[in-house]
Write a protein that holds these residues in place. Structure first.
Motif, short mmCIF file in Angstrom:
data_model
loop_
_atom_site.label_atom_id
_atom_site.label_comp_id
_atom_site.label_asym_id
_atom_site.label_seq_id
_atom_site.Cartn_x
_atom_site.Cartn_y
_atom_site.Cartn_z
N GLN A 123 0.83 -1.21 0.00
CA GLN A 123 0.00 0.00 0.00
C GLN A 123 0.86 1.25 0.00
N GLU A 124 2.04 1.16 0.64
CA GLU A 124 2.90 2.34 0.75
C GLU A 124 3.57 2.70 -0.57
N ILE A 125 3.56 1.76 -1.51
CA ILE A 125 4.10 2.12 -2.83
C ILE A 125 2.98 2.21 -3.87
N GLY A 126 1.74 2.42 -3.39
CA GLY A 126 0.66 2.78 -4.30
C GLY A 126 -0.38 1.71 -4.58
N PHE A 127 -0.22 0.52 -4.02
CA PHE A 127 -1.22 -0.52 -4.26
C PHE A 127 -2.50 -0.21 -3.49
N SER A 128 -3.63 -0.53 -4.11
CA SER A 128 -4.90 -0.39 -3.40
C SER A 128 -5.05 -1.53 -2.41
N ASP A 129 -5.65 -1.24 -1.28
CA ASP A 129 -5.93 -2.25 -0.25
C ASP A 129 -6.64 -3.47 -0.85
N ASP A 130 -7.47 -3.20 -1.88
CA ASP A 130 -8.31 -4.27 -2.45
C ASP A 130 -7.54 -5.34 -3.21
N VAL A 131 -6.30 -5.04 -3.60
CA VAL A 131 -5.59 -6.01 -4.44
C VAL A 131 -4.41 -6.66 -3.73
N ILE A 140 4.45 -5.85 5.87
CA ILE A 140 5.28 -5.59 4.69
C ILE A 140 5.08 -6.73 3.69
N TYR A 141 5.45 -6.43 2.43
CA TYR A 141 5.35 -7.45 1.39
C TYR A 141 6.69 -8.16 1.29
N VAL A 142 6.62 -9.49 1.07
CA VAL A 142 7.85 -10.27 0.94
C VAL A 142 7.99 -10.69 -0.52
N LEU A 143 9.11 -10.29 -1.12
CA LEU A 143 9.37 -10.58 -2.52
C LEU A 143 9.89 -12.01 -2.67
#
Ligand SMILES: [Zn+2]
Lengths: 802, 348
Positions: A123-131, A140-143
């Motif tokens: 979300q902090e780099i622009g993703f919508s909560d919905d996706v 955080i997201y794990v790559l």
């Protein structure tokens, strides 16, 4: 629908930038809401490898992380995410970076510990909560583990793709898919396109032994299922997750993601059921029974009735057909056997069901516009194939088919001369044929006549006019010539009613009133105020608000609303008129009749105080002056008279007059009753309202020339005391009647009702003008006539001549 | 002293006295004393009897000359003095011409009305009729005859105020097209009409939505009307309303009552086509919908679509006014704040 530029490029060899492609689509196909590249505006956001983490000494949730970002030294970053762990590949916003919403990240201290950047959630780099996948919504997201520290993250997340958001019109259901968009682009750019053909590997038992479908073809013209066993539910691979979130869908698991992906690619909504949760081996497509209930995937509970179409097992509904699946048979982490549904439902049913249950889904949206009825099996097969590839599923042999109605393709005759006659072009046959063929249509020609066979997927094309649109848009609207209609001359004139309405507006503007346009829908109370004739109310069946629920039966209240609006904003001097309809309804009629009215309202002063003149508050005689001047302009052929009316509940009983022409009431004027004015929160206000239609319908005077007499006029003034109840009208009428042949005009020049006049009397003074058109008047003749009038005034009206 | 000398002296003395006079009364006295019946000139002339017959006319002529000169001098002096008096008065009457003029009561047409009138005048000039129909319509004319049968999905696009199941507030002014098409006698010539008026949609009022607004729809039906004619007509309209610098372009769209259907854009007001926020960097702004009349619409109105055809367009004066003047809230048009209404007064 958001369509991916990169995805399009996989199939079509295009050398255009995303913005240009979007522009082309908008000019040729459907509207484009916007084009977005998710990485736009982001800066210095890279892959980081979490080398170590330790607890923050002054916080119970913060961690101090050493993060390798591909530089010589690791960065120390304080992170508050609950799911941070050693060894993860994470998204790092470096010092000096820019994240979503144009936020800049700088070196800082968090509770005393230096932190060089930030570990980011999607979300902090622009993703919508919905996706954002559920696992990463609150952290955080794990790559993926093979990501390289220090690389920009954008490519790992599909953020360098451009997404073109199509606003698809109701007729172009085919554009709600990649394949449909590709076919249109192939025609637009005149390039070949080859779409994927699914190849299913059937490895299991015959489906017929495991599943039987019972369908009423009226409810579902097509209904098909495949069965896939030994499914291993898992997250989808990155490339699939990226396709989905870029299109606005949240990745869930491989099975659900595949159904969404196939819908995006083929335009065919699919549903995946957990087969093991079926009661029995039979599936029914049927009308719901009154009293049945269904809990949908979104955990919404729905009471069903026999308007609803459901998918049911032996016991109960398991899905609301074409709208949403049921919770009880939904895919879970434990699911091993999946029944994939691919069907066509009648758009009308789906539209109503979506409205009734307030469930507007991507599936219902596509069924409402119509899916490709020739492509249902392909979509089903493609999904089955993917379930083998991505979930190790074993596709059972065969397809269970409940119904299989594929319509005949439309065959449309078209002649070249018709094309050119309607478009105004000079196209050659070969050009027209080429355009149609580039769209995938089949064209047979005989001379200038064409017979066009339209693929079933283009369910919007039925008649020659539909083909004309295809030809025009692919040929290009910019290429059409620019001409004006020719042919027989026609007269463009306003009707006499229209002329009078224009004259009305000009007249009232000349008299100082500004034109207002108020709302014709008003409250029940206001609709029936200031009524000029009895009428029933006309009510809206489903108003949006009580303020606009009933059709007005007067124009004045709208003007009073306007004055209130001005008054509340400290605008004190308001002079307005409005020309518009009122709506009268007779009991028993649904539909009201409409009558044109003209109304005016003045408050404050007409002429504001200036340095050289005092302000004069509006009064009865000002509104009357306006009405008189207006009616004079309209040149009604007949006597206009004004009669006191004390009986209008919304009007001042002593300052209201009916307006009559030939004794026929056409309106009223006067002061708004102070209690009504108070209700509207306005000051003293004078209004008039006239039946404009009556004025339109009345006979009018023509302009005519009267010789201006060369002989001098003689004037005589007369002042008199009369009882209070004697009106000006009576006096003037008497003078005019008894004034003799040479009386030209009677003009009131003074009214006095002060202390010098006895109680019960008033003093009035008039100037009488005499003239003979043919010779000089003799004084004696005037004196004689004047004395006669004086006598009649005394005798008939009890006047005391002064 | 000869008579002539006497006259000379009288002449000089008279001129000096006239010069000395300072007001009109003085001038009058001088006149009486010099030229009156008892004045010196008359007296001198009386002495002419004593002269030779030869001398008499000469002296007489000379005396008349002097009298005329003195009369002229008197007149001139009088005018001078009168002018001086007048100038003194006028000097006294000097006012401050920079004080504001006395206001005159004057009303203005509503800005939407101005745009409608402008559109009407343009199309009247091109031979169109102006027709206005009922605001409370039948479902049949508002929808069904516009090729929008009861279950048509596009009915969702225009939410409607219904009064009963079959009676509604018109959502467009095109029902008048259906009504006119039904009645038009094509043997008398083509049908060319515009229908301006108020329309209603079931919307919540906000800066960009109004449950009441205006529409002007146009319709041309004849034997040889083309899409190129539509394009040209829309261009004339754009030029009339906005100016010659504005260009029109067409884009595909969808309306049930036209096929092909187009949306028309005009050059962005804000940037002149270079691209800006207002036009989302396209340089164009969507202003109206149009298309070639759908054969079903003609058929339902009893017109043979194999023989007749034509175009229709619909424009929103509210939207035009918002674009043209940068009005950012559509509600301004219906609240009638006098300070708003009186801004659109430029007529030159
Ligand atoms: Zn712009």
């Amino acid at each position: 629908m958001k369509i991916s530029y990169n995805w399009i490029k996989e199939y079509l060899d295009l050398d255009v930038k995303p913005a240009d492609l979007a522009e082309k689509i908008e000019r040729t196909s459907v509207e484009v809401d916007d084009v977005v590249t998710p990485s736009d505006g982001l800066k210095k956001i890279v892959v980081g490898h979490v080398l170590s983490i330790e607890a923050h000494p002054d916080s119970d949730h913060l961690h101090i992380c050493q993060v390798d970002v591909g530089e010589d030294e690791p960065l120390q970053i304080v992170c508050g995410a609950p799911n941070i762990d050693k060894g993860q590949m994470v998204i790092v916003a470096l010092p000096g970076s820019r994240i979503a919403d144009n936020v800049k990240i700088k070196k800082s201290k968090m509770r005393g510990i230096p932190s060089a950047g930030m570990i980011c959630a999607l979300q902090e780099i622009g993703f919508s909560d919905d996706v954002v996948p559920k696992d990463y919504v609150d952290g955080i997201y794990v790559l993926p583990a093979d990501a390289t520290p220090g690389d920009d993250v954008y490519d790992y997340l599909g953020m360098n793709d451009s997404l073109i958001d199509l606003d698809v019109t109701p007729n172009r259901g085919d554009m709600l898919s990649l394949n449909g968009t590709l076919r249109d682009l192939a025609a637009i750019y005149d390039k070949p396109v080859t779409l994927d053909q699914p190849e299913v590997k059937e490895t299991g038992d015959a489906i017929a032994d495991q599943l039987t479908i019972h369908t009423d073809a009226d409810l579902a013209p097509q209904y098909r299922m495949r069965l896939v066993k030994q499914i291993k539910i898992a997250p989808s691979p990155m490339w699939l997750q990226i396709r989905l979130w870029n299109a606005g869908y949240r990745p869930i698991n491989n099975v659900v993601d595949i159904t969404n992906y196939i819908m995006l690619k083929y335009g065919q909504p699919l549903h995946a059921f957990d087969y093991d949760k079926f009661a029995g081996q039979e599936v029914y497509v049927r009308n719901a029974k009154a009293g049945e209930k269904l809990t949908t995937l979104d955990e919404g509970e729905h009471d069903l009735d026999d308007h609803d179409i459901v998918i049911a097992d032996d016991k109960a509904p398991i899905a609301l057909a074409g709208v949403m699946g049921g919770l009880s048979t939904s895919i879970t982490d434990e699911t091993t056997t999946v029944a994939i549904e691919a069907a066509v439902f009648e758009h009308d049913h789906i539209r109503k069901a979506a409205q009734r249950h307030n469930l507007h889904t991507d599936a219902s949206q596509r069924f409402e516009r119509g899916v490709n009825r020739a492509g249902v099996q392909d979509a089903l097969d493609a999904a089955a194939e993917m379930m083998t590839d991505l979930a190790d599923g074993a596709v059972q042999t065969g397809t269970a088919v409940g119904s299989d109605n594929v319509p005949e393709p439309a065959v449309i005759p078209l002649s070249l001369s018709h094309v050119n006659a309607v478009l105004g072009t000079d196209l050659e046959l070969a050009k027209v044929v080429h355009i149609l063929e580039s769209l995938g249509f089949t064209v047979a020609t005989a001379g200038e006549d064409m017979t066009v066979t339209v693929p079933i997927r283009r369910n919007d094309i039925h008649i020659p006019a539909d083909l004309l649109e295809e030809i025009a848009r692919i040929y290009g609207y910019d290429e059409l010539p620019t001409t004006l209609p020719t042919g027989r001359m026609t007269m463009g004139t306003l009707t006499s009613a229209q002329k009078l309405m224009r004259a009305t507006r000009h007249s009232l503007e000349g008299l100082g009133l500004n034109q207002a346009i108020s709302y014709a829908l008003t409250t029940a109370d206001k609709a029936k105020m200031f009524m000029m004739q009895p009428s029933e109310e006309t009510n809206l069946a489903w108003p949006m608000s009580v303020d606009h629920a009933v059709l007005r039966m007067n124009v004045v209240t709208g003007l009073l609303d306007d004055i209130a609006y001005n008054t509340a904003r400290k605008v004190k001097d308001v002079a307005l008129y409005e020309q518009g309809r009122v709506f009268y309804r007779e009991d028993g009629n649904d539909r009201p009749s409409e009558e044109e009215h003209i109304a005016g309202a003045i408050t404050g002063t007409l002429m504001p105080a200036g340095w050289n003149q005092p302000a004069k508050d509006v009064d009865f005689y000002q509104i009357k002056g306006i009405v008189e001047a207006y009616l004079k302009d309209m040149a009604i052929n007949g006597d206009v008279t004004y009669e006191a009316n004390a009986d209008m509940p919304e009007m001042h009983p002593g300052r209201t007059a009916d307006i009559l022409v030939h004794g026929h009431r056409i309106g009223f004027m006067g002061q708004v009753h102070p209690t009504i004015a108070k209700k509207f929160k306005i000051g003293a206000t004078y209004v008039f309202e006239l039946n404009l239609q009556a004025i339109i319908d009345m006979p009018k005077q023509e302009n005519q020339y009267d010789v201006i007499s060369r002989y001098p006029a003689i004037t005589r003034d007369i002042a008199m005391l009369v009882p209070d109840e004697v009106t000006n009208d009576q006096i003037v009428a008497l003078i005019e009647k008894r004034g003799g042949a040479f009386l030209q005009s009677v003009k009131l020049f003074d009214v006095y009702d002060g202390v010098k006049v006895p109680k019960g009397k008033k003093s009035l003074a008039y100037t009488l003008t005499y003239q003979d058109k043919h010779e000089t008047l003799v004084d004696d003749a005037v004196t004689q006539a004047f004395e006669k009038v004086e006598k009649r005034l005394q005798d008939d009206l009890g006047a005391e001549i002064r | 002293m000869s008579l002539k000398d006497k006259l000379d002296e009288l002449h000089q003395r008279g001129l000096a006295e006239i010069k000395k006079s300072t007001d009109l009364k003085d001038v009058n006295q001088v006149r009486v004393s010099l030229l009156g019946k008892k004045g010196p000139i008359t007296e001198v002339l009386r002495g002419m009897r004593d002269l030779d017959a030869e001398e008499r006319p000469k002296v007489g002529a000379f005396a008349n000359e002097i009298r005329d000169d003195l009369t002229a001098a008197l007149t001139k002096r009088r005018e001078e003095l009168e002018n001086a008096v007048l100038n003194a008065r006028l000097a006294n009457e000097k006012i401050d011409v920079t004080l504001p003029g006395t206001p005159v009561a004057k009303g203005e047409p509503h800005v939407i009305q101005q745009i409608i009138d402008q559109i009407e005048d343009l199309f009247l000039g091109m031979g169109y009729q102006v027709l206005s129909g009922p605001e409370v319509e039948e479902d049949k004319y508002n929808f069904e005859m516009m090729n929008l049968p009861k279950n048509h999905p596009a009915r969702d696009m225009q939410d409607t105020f219904y009064i009963t199941k079959e009676i509604l507030m018109r959502t467009q002014t095109s029902p008048m097209q259906a009504r006119t098409l039904e009645k038009h006698d094509f043997s008398q010539g083509p049908l060319k009409m515009i229908s301006p008026g108020v329309v209603y949609r079931r919307d919540t009022d906000d800066p960009t939505h109004s449950h009441q607004f205006h529409q002007v729809e146009g319709l041309v039906i004849d034997k040889h009307i083309t899409m190129a004619d539509l394009k040209g007509t829309l261009q004339v309209l754009a030029h009339e309303l906005f100016g010659d610098k504005f260009d029109v372009r067409l884009r595909p769209s969808y309306f049930p009552f036209t096929e092909p259907s187009v949306e028309a854009d005009i050059t962005c007001f804000n940037c002149g086509g270079k691209g800006c926020n207002v036009c989302k960097n396209t340089g164009w702004i969507e202003v109206l919908g149009a298309g070639m009349v759908h054969p079903n619409v003609l058929k339902m109105a009893g017109v043979d679509p194999d023989v007749y055809g034509g175009f229709a367009f619909g424009v929103g004066p509210d939207r035009f006014a918002m674009l043209k003047y940068g009005v950012d809230d559509i509600r301004n048009f219906y609240l009638n704040d006098v300070r708003f209404l009186t801004q659109f007064t430029k007529k030159g």
